[in-house]
Design an enzyme around this catalytic site. Structure first.
Site, PDB file in Angstrom:
ATOM      1  N   ASP A   1       0.888  -1.156   0.000  1.00 23.94           N
ATOM      2  CA  ASP A   1       0.000   0.000   0.000  1.00 23.94           C
ATOM      3  C   ASP A   1       0.932   1.213   0.000  1.00 23.94           C
ATOM      4  O   ASP A   1       2.093   1.092   0.401  1.00 23.94           O
ATOM      5  CB  ASP A   1      -0.858  -0.038   1.268  1.00 23.94           C
ATOM      6  CG  ASP A   1      -1.610   1.250   1.479  1.00 23.94           C
ATOM      7  OD1 ASP A   1      -2.226   1.730   0.520  1.00 23.94           O
ATOM      8  OD2 ASP A   1      -1.562   1.793   2.598  1.00 23.94           O
ATOM      9  N   LYS A   2       0.465   2.379  -0.420  1.00 20.80           N
ATOM     10  CA  LYS A   2       1.356   3.550  -0.428  1.00 20.80           C
ATOM     11  C   LYS A   2       1.277   4.354   0.874  1.00 20.80           C
ATOM     12  O   LYS A   2       2.229   4.421   1.641  1.00 20.80           O
ATOM     13  CB  LYS A   2       1.026   4.471  -1.610  1.00 20.80           C
ATOM     14  CG  LYS A   2       1.919   5.731  -1.648  1.00 20.80           C
ATOM     15  CD  LYS A   2       1.474   6.721  -2.703  1.00 20.80           C
ATOM     16  CE  LYS A   2       0.245   7.483  -2.298  1.00 20.80           C
ATOM     17  NZ  LYS A   2       0.457   8.462  -1.208  1.00 20.80           N
ATOM     18  N   THR A   3       0.077   4.929   1.115  1.00 20.16           N
ATOM     19  CA  THR A   3      -0.059   5.876   2.221  1.00 20.16           C
ATOM     20  C   THR A   3       0.174   5.199   3.560  1.00 20.16           C
ATOM     21  O   THR A   3      -0.530   4.262   3.920  1.00 20.16           O
ATOM     22  CB  THR A   3      -1.465   6.525   2.188  1.00 20.16           C
ATOM     23  OG1 THR A   3      -1.701   6.976   0.858  1.00 20.16           O
ATOM     24  CG2 THR A   3      -1.560   7.684   3.153  1.00 20.16           C
TER      25      THR A   3
ATOM     26  N   THR B   1      -2.600   1.580  -4.593  1.00 22.40           N
ATOM     27  CA  THR B   1      -3.007   2.716  -3.765  1.00 22.40           C
ATOM     28  C   THR B   1      -4.341   3.293  -4.222  1.00 22.40           C
ATOM     29  O   THR B   1      -4.688   3.226  -5.401  1.00 22.40           O
ATOM     30  CB  THR B   1      -1.928   3.823  -3.785  1.00 22.40           C
ATOM     31  OG1 THR B   1      -2.384   4.937  -3.044  1.00 22.40           O
ATOM     32  CG2 THR B   1      -1.588   4.272  -5.204  1.00 22.40           C
ATOM     33  N   GLY B   2      -5.058   3.858  -3.277  1.00 22.38           N
ATOM     34  CA  GLY B   2      -6.302   4.558  -3.600  1.00 22.38           C
ATOM     35  C   GLY B   2      -6.021   5.972  -4.070  1.00 22.38           C
ATOM     36  O   GLY B   2      -6.915   6.690  -4.498  1.00 22.38           O
TER      37      GLY B   2
ATOM     38  N   LYS C   1      -8.434  -4.030  -4.817  1.00 21.40           N
ATOM     39  CA  LYS C   1      -7.147  -4.524  -4.285  1.00 21.40           C
ATOM     40  C   LYS C   1      -7.228  -6.033  -4.095  1.00 21.40           C
ATOM     41  O   LYS C   1      -6.312  -6.778  -4.440  1.00 21.40           O
ATOM     42  CB  LYS C   1      -6.828  -3.858  -2.930  1.00 21.40           C
ATOM     43  CG  LYS C   1      -6.260  -2.465  -3.055  1.00 21.40           C
ATOM     44  CD  LYS C   1      -5.747  -1.950  -1.716  1.00 21.40           C
ATOM     45  CE  LYS C   1      -5.154  -0.560  -1.871  1.00 21.40           C
ATOM     46  NZ  LYS C   1      -4.580  -0.030  -0.647  1.00 21.40           N
TER      47      LYS C   1
ATOM     48  N   ASP D   1      -7.014  -1.742   3.220  1.00 19.78           N
ATOM     49  CA  ASP D   1      -6.109  -2.869   2.944  1.00 19.78           C
ATOM     50  C   ASP D   1      -6.590  -4.181   3.567  1.00 19.78           C
ATOM     51  O   ASP D   1      -6.049  -5.240   3.249  1.00 19.78           O
ATOM     52  CB  ASP D   1      -4.705  -2.566   3.495  1.00 19.78           C
ATOM     53  CG  ASP D   1      -4.143  -1.284   2.923  1.00 19.78           C
ATOM     54  OD1 ASP D   1      -4.243  -1.117   1.693  1.00 19.78           O
ATOM     55  OD2 ASP D   1      -3.633  -0.453   3.685  1.00 19.78           O
TER      56      ASP D   1
END
Length: 708
Positions: free
Chosen positions: A402-404, A550-551, A578, A601
């Site tokens: 995931d990014k954030t 990522t969203g 995802k 997630d």
């Protein structure tokens, strides 16, 4: 690969008054449960009770089980002492004679052993039934078969059948297996309470509008098309469409979008997200099972029940040993009967084979390695919740981040700031903004105040502080009317700024106005963690593909992907997408690990072969993951993989030691060399058994040197 992008209605993402700081993961570690040898409600994280209270009951249940194993172990151990002292075989082995009841010792031995069999052996006997119901014979089946044969045969010899009893074998086997399970259950964190955490995110009440008045009702009383009022800073109670008002919505916990999203009339909102500083009227769209967060709950539940059907190494080996024990045991009985030996002799050979096949060392082989690797891992910032997934970490071929909050810090930091007027120095812009932002709890305010603290700048006094609905804040600083506003405010009031200072998609920009003239600009962005670079290059060296899901929007995702040199990325995707992407990758033959920190997630973490949660994220992510990175450091994932490999190797070595003596003892117990006058004496079997247990214990300790 196709990059999906969800186009949000307005990219200006203006301000709102809710503190965006992510809920800290204050995971309650006290509920230990061994996901492996001991199966409850389906083993590794399988749940039967998913109402809001279910998760809590589940974890309490595991704490009670640990206490139950401990109590059964100590009581059985105390009763085992007189069993050993009274056993003729032990007396012969140690060269002493002792009797408590002249001539009736064997009946006392039977009585004490029966108590140990039913009381100490109860978890294994019930475990046998559970495993057979699931058609997954494992450790419980192996132990239950061995203790039942030992008790049944020994009881028969007590009441007239020729042969020697195995009561002391029965008692020590039960003691060691209870100890092994107790060690293991204590060493591993509790089974998942994720669904309870997810349910808790949904508000239980809503302000329903009826005939111009508001009434507080339970969310489950709402019907489609009801009108609901959401006040500033409140959680949005249901999925709906805005019919009146505008605000910025903090959707990061659900969609992964790192910035608050501007929403106005006719825009959709998701239940469980947080409203900013504007009031909203919603028309209810989805309620109950149809609501977005409930769909996420169902995805997590489904993924966990699938994962619970996987079996760990100990169970797989135990399954084969059970088959071997039963096959050779009955084969021995039939063979001796066909060779015209007496039934009593054939039965004794069969019983010897079946009891010997369940090695005592096997009961400690895995729990000791698990306990050591779990405590060592915890010391290095890895909390293992699901042992099967930890064992499988050595197979990972692809890691989805995931990014954030995972690859990035998940909070806004000032990336640049400039003066737009000759009247001001660069740092004056931060001082002016700080005078107002010190009174705000907005995530952007937190980033600006952090920069001021870093640079050790003083904060000016401000008065007449006021929030400009959905657009920014204002107040008097140094007798000037100072505003910190979004690009939207400039457009509405036709305030011109240099083109090169306009907002881009990778940054969130705020402008500082003094008496309605541009004074300066401050750009904020979600910083990449310094450790992310090292983590990704280390994973790639290990031959693992690294992708990001990522969203967040396409531009932000591309910038992060390019900087970290990822193999691929997917932007603007929601939790169900995802999850689908993880399944797609698994179908392509990848062994997928997923790392994330938010509610968005949770389904993917539960579906991935190995789910890894970042410790600074939400409780929901931590509860659905198999492993938690306490220090939120992506570099720890590379450590996890080498830990997994070393632990797996140590387990295999221990299985070889634990079962190695069987290779010699089983044929001798069956009587293969009987014609040569060689028949294994149960006392010799006991010595071999003790030796293999000692070797296993020492070998497990050597893991400490490997993992340092």
């Amino acid at each position: 690969m196709q990059h999906t992008h969800k186009d949000h209605q307005n990219s200006s993402h203006e301000r709102h008054g809710y503190d965006h700081q992510k809920e800290q993961n204050n995971h309650d570690h006290q509920h230990g449960h061994g996901h492996g040898n001991h199966k409850v409600n389906g083993g590794n994280g399988d749940h039967d009770d998913h109402d809001g209270q279910g998760g809590h009951d589940h974890s309490q249940h595991h704490t009670m089980m640990i206490k139950d194993f401990r109590k059964r172990f100590w009581i059985s151990l105390v009763i085992s002492v007189p069993i050993l002292v009274l056993s003729p075989m032990v007396q012969g082995l140690l060269g002493f004679e002792f009797s408590l009841t002249q001539g009736y010792d064997k009946y006392l031995l039977f009585a004490l052993s029966t108590i140990v069999f039913f009381y100490g052996g109860w978890p294994f006997l019930t475990g046998l039934i559970d495993e057979l119901k699931k058609k997954q014979p494992g450790m419980m089946t192996l132990i239950a078969v061995a203790i039942t044969v030992a008790w049944g045969y020994s009881s028969a010899t007590t009441f007239g059948l020729e042969g020697s009893s195995f009561f002391w074998e029965l008692a020590t086997l039960i003691d060691i297996m209870l100890l092994g399970h107790w060690i293991e259950m204590k060493s591993i964190l509790g089974a998942s309470r994720s669904l309870q955490k997810l349910v808790a995110l949904m508000p239980s009440e809503a302000h329903r509008l009826k005939n111009g008045e508001t009434e507080d009702v339970k969310v489950n009383e709402l019907k489609k098309d009801d009108k609901v009022l959401v006040r500033p800073g409140e959680k949005i109670p249901v999925d709906g469409i805005i019919t009146d008002g505008e605000s910025s919505i903090n959707e990061s916990m659900v969609t992964g979008e790192s910035r608050p999203v501007r929403k106005s009339k006719d825009d959709k909102v998701i239940g469980g997200t947080i409203n900013g500083n504007g009031s909203l009227t919603l028309s209810v769209e989805q309620v109950g099972e149809e609501a977005y967060l409930n769909k996420v709950i169902n995805m997590v539940r489904e993924a966990q029940s699938k994962k619970s059907r996987t079996q760990n190494l100990a169970d797989r080996i135990a399954k084969w040993l059970t088959i071997v024990a039963l096959t050779i045991g009955f084969g021995t009985l039939i063979t001796w009967l066909l060779l015209d030996e007496s039934f009593v002799f054939a039965l004794e050979r069969m019983a010897s084979v079946m009891v010997i096949t369940c090695p005592h060392a096997l009961g400690l082989a895995v729990p000791l390695v698990v306990a050591i690797s779990t405590s060592l891992s915890a010391g290095k910032g890895l909390l293992i919740r699901n042992r099967t997934a930890f064992e499988n970490s050595r197979k990972i071929t692809l890691l989805a981040f995931d990014k954030t909050g995972t690859l990035t810090k998940g909070n806004f930091a000032v990336s640049r700031y400039e003066a737009l007027s000759d009247q001001y120095e660069k740092d004056d812009i931060l001082k002016l903004a700080g005078a107002l932002e010190s009174k705000s709890e907005h995530p952007l305010a937190t980033g600006i105040m952090q920069k001021i603290k870093e640079l050790e700048l003083g904060i000016k006094e401000s008065r007449d502080f006021n929030s400009i609905s959905g657009k920014g804040i204002e107040g008097m600083v140094d007798n000037k009317n100072v505003k910190v506003v979004s690009p939207g405010y400039l457009k509405e009031n036709n305030i011109k700024i240099p083109e090169n200072q306009a907002e881009n998609h990778q940054e969130t920009v705020v402008y500082v106005l003094a008496d309605d003239k541009p004074a300066g600009v401050i750009a904020l962005s979600d910083e990449i963690r310094p450790e992310s670079h090292e983590a990704i290059s280390s994973l790639k060296k290990n031959g693992i593909k690294v992708i990001m899901m990522t969203g967040d929007n396409e531009q932000v995702a591309k910038a992060v992907s390019d900087e970290l040199k990822l193999d691929d990325y997917f932007a603007g995707i929601l939790p169900d997408q995802k999850l689908e992407k993880i399944k797609e990758l698994q179908d392509e033959g990848e062994f997928v690990a997923m790392t994330g920190d938010g509610i968005n997630d949770a389904p993917a973490l539960a579906t991935a072969n190995v789910g890894i949660a970042v410790g600074s994220g939400t409780d929901v992510a931590a509860e659905t993951a198999d492993i938690i990175l306490v220090n939120s450091n992506p570099k720890d994932i590379a450590s996890l993989i080498s830990f997994g490999k070393a632990t797996y190797r140590k387990m295999i070595q221990n299985f070889i030691w634990a079962t190695g003596y069987n290779v010699v003892a089983i044929p001798l117990a069956a009587g293969v060399l009987y014609s040569a006058g060689i028949l294994i004496n149960p006392a010799v079997g006991a010595v071999l058994m003790s030796l293999s247990t000692v070797v296993v214990a020492i070998n497990a300790q050597l893991l400490k040197r490997k993992l340092r």
